[in-house]
Scaffold this active site. Structure first.
Site, PDB file in Angstrom:
ATOM      1  N   LYS A 191       0.846  -1.202   0.000  1.00  0.00           N
ATOM      2  CA  LYS A 191       0.000   0.000   0.000  1.00  0.00           C
ATOM      3  C   LYS A 191       0.878   1.247   0.000  1.00  0.00           C
ATOM      4  O   LYS A 191       2.075   1.180   0.318  1.00  0.00           O
ATOM      5  CB  LYS A 191      -0.923  -0.019   1.228  1.00  0.00           C
ATOM      6  CG  LYS A 191      -0.182  -0.071   2.561  1.00  0.00           C
ATOM      7  CD  LYS A 191      -1.121  -0.414   3.709  1.00  0.00           C
ATOM      8  CE  LYS A 191      -0.368  -0.451   5.036  1.00  0.00           C
ATOM      9  NZ  LYS A 191      -1.214  -0.930   6.131  1.00  0.00           N
TER      10      LYS A 191
ATOM     11  N   TYR B 261      15.453  29.580  10.695  1.00  0.00           N
ATOM     12  CA  TYR B 261      14.218  30.201  11.176  1.00  0.00           C
ATOM     13  C   TYR B 261      14.102  30.079  12.685  1.00  0.00           C
ATOM     14  O   TYR B 261      14.392  29.025  13.265  1.00  0.00           O
ATOM     15  CB  TYR B 261      13.008  29.500  10.560  1.00  0.00           C
ATOM     16  CG  TYR B 261      12.732  29.856   9.127  1.00  0.00           C
ATOM     17  CD1 TYR B 261      12.477  31.170   8.740  1.00  0.00           C
ATOM     18  CD2 TYR B 261      12.694  28.865   8.163  1.00  0.00           C
ATOM     19  CE1 TYR B 261      12.205  31.478   7.412  1.00  0.00           C
ATOM     20  CE2 TYR B 261      12.421  29.166   6.834  1.00  0.00           C
ATOM     21  CZ  TYR B 261      12.176  30.479   6.470  1.00  0.00           C
ATOM     22  OH  TYR B 261      11.904  30.779   5.161  1.00  0.00           O
TER      23      TYR B 261
HETATM   24  C1  LIG Z   1      -0.493  -1.838   6.857  1.00  0.00           C
HETATM   25  C2  LIG Z   1      -1.103  -3.142   7.215  1.00  0.00           C
HETATM   26  C3  LIG Z   1      -0.309  -4.306   7.266  1.00  0.00           C
HETATM   27  C4  LIG Z   1       1.190  -4.272   7.180  1.00  0.00           C
HETATM   28  O1  LIG Z   1       1.706  -3.843   8.423  1.00  0.00           O
HETATM   29  P1  LIG Z   1       3.266  -3.804   8.730  1.00  0.00           P
HETATM   30  O2  LIG Z   1       3.323  -3.460  10.166  1.00  0.00           O
HETATM   31  O3  LIG Z   1       3.834  -2.744   7.855  1.00  0.00           O
HETATM   32  O4  LIG Z   1       3.821  -5.131   8.401  1.00  0.00           O
HETATM   33  C5  LIG Z   1      -0.953  -5.510   7.448  1.00  0.00           C
HETATM   34  N1  LIG Z   1      -2.301  -5.585   7.613  1.00  0.00           N
HETATM   35  C6  LIG Z   1      -3.072  -4.485   7.606  1.00  0.00           C
HETATM   36  C7  LIG Z   1      -4.533  -4.633   7.823  1.00  0.00           C
HETATM   37  C8  LIG Z   1      -2.513  -3.231   7.438  1.00  0.00           C
HETATM   38  O5  LIG Z   1      -3.279  -2.138   7.457  1.00  0.00           O
END
Ligand SMILES: *Cc1c(COP(=O)(O)O)cnc(C)c1O
Length: 374
Positions: A38, A262
């Protein structure tokens, strides 16, 4: 644009991602290891990462959004992979045809979504694959307890669909001793007992390290593939994947009593040499690293002094080898001396956010990932 020398260079080692995948896949055998890609493969580039994983025989992928699933299906077709793609975000009624056309598996999050899919399948006369996401305590996505009760009492609601996975997600898997882990495991097992027999998945990267009882049939590896430590209180078993180099734009000497950046938030207590680097928060190098993070120059640590601004950050390079501190030279912001977990700790965040924030202005270089990456 592409001809101009970049102010920041992001290097992604696809072979390291593949080695991380194989390490996890072998660790959980005979359980299946899926890849979570993702958010553009955690900011590292879906179009490059997914084919490399497919060539390493990754057979299941998870994305968050429908559009990501559509993009991934195109990428996998080109890579001659017909791997399964799960979409975690659920199903809206008007999205059903797009799920089907791209052979995407919706993770259904309540009875209403199941009804939408079942109606669609029955109209098509074809049981199309779907997954059920069960809420076991995270209270974010998934069947609430009341919907699960109704489904258990009325299993005919599943008639006409091809249920291929039941999943849930752990809230505290990065804390091995957290009582939530066992509580969610118990609730997940209870849910599985009440539903038709089906493949199941509970663990993401950290969950894989909680014990075999958390593995079920499929694990969902995300951040660990990209070098994040799935066991935050122990040494990182994963290989670093990302290197970020920033270019020095200017070097100056400052006197005791001067300030930098800044807000004049850093005042020098002795004469110092400052290097200004062309990377800032617009590149995802978080402003919270102001006066906290650092870079590596020839193996020497150069602390960030003053605020990180939109396009620039300033380093105290007084201790760095002088021949390496010159305009045009590159400094290491992420790399062998500065892992994503270190940068995240300094920024007061998690490696996930460091990776997914990596900005669009960097020149991106990919190494490895060749067809025969044995
Ligand atoms: C993002 C996500 C993962 C992966 O999680 P990691 O901690 O990056 O391995 C797995 N399952 C779901 C439902 C997620 O939202």
């Amino acid at each position: 644009m592409s001809e101009a020398p970049p102010a920041g260079v992001l290097t992604v080692d696809l072979d390291a991602i593949v080695r991380n995948f194989r390490l996890l896949a072998e660790r959980v055998l005979p359980v299946d290891c899926a890849a979570v890609v993702k958010a553009d493969a955690y900011g590292l580039g879906l179009a490059e990462v997914a084919p490399a994983l497919a060539r390493a025989e990754c057979r299941s992928f998870f994305v968050a959004q429908l559009a990501e699933g559509v993009a991934l299906r195109k990428i996998l077709r080109r890579a001659k992979s017909n791997a399964t793609i799960y979409v975690l975000g659920g199903l809206m009624e008007n999205e059903r045809a797009l799920f089907e056309a791209n052979a995407l598996v919706p993770c259904l999050n309540d009875l209403g979504q199941l009804e939408h899919w079942a109606t669609f399948c029955r109209a098509r006369g074809q049981p199309l694959p779907c997954a059920l996401q069960i809420d076991t305590g995270m209270n974010r996505l998934g069947f609430p307890a009341a919907d699960l009760d109704r489904l258990a009492a009325e299993p005919k609601r599943l008639v006409g669909v091809d249920l291929c996975l039941i999943l849930s997600h752990l809230a505290c898997s990065d804390e091995a001793d957290h009582p939530m882990n066992r509580r969610q495991l118990g609730r997940f097992r209870a849910a599985l007992d009440r539903l038709p027999h089906c493949r199941a998945s509970l663990a993401a990267s950290s969950g894989m390290f909680l014990g075999r009882e958390f593995l079920f049939n499929t694990v969902r590896a995300g951040v660990a593939l990209y070098g994040g430590n799935p066991t935050p209180n122990a040494p990182n078993p994963m290989e670093q994947v990302v290197q970020l180099q920033g270019k020095i734009l200017q070097v100056r000497d400052v006197d005791r009593g001067e300030t930098v950046g800044y807000g004049a938030t850093h005042r020098f207590t002795r004469p110092c040499r400052i290097a200004t680097v062309g990377v800032g928060y617009a590149d995802g190098f978080l402003r919270s690293l102001s006066n906290r993070g650092s870079a590596a120059i020839g193996g020497v640590t150069a602390p960030i002094v003053g605020r990180v601004s939109m396009d620039l950050l300033t380093l105290d390079v007084s201790a760095a080898p002088p021949e390496l501190v010159r305009p045009g030279a590159m400094v290491e912001l992420i790399g062998p001396n500065r892992g994503i977990d270190d940068v995240a700790a300094e920024a007061g965040t998690i490696p996930y956010e460091i990776l997914t924030a990596l900005g669009p202005r960097y020149e991106r270089r990919y190494t490895g990932g060749a067809a025969s990456s044995e």
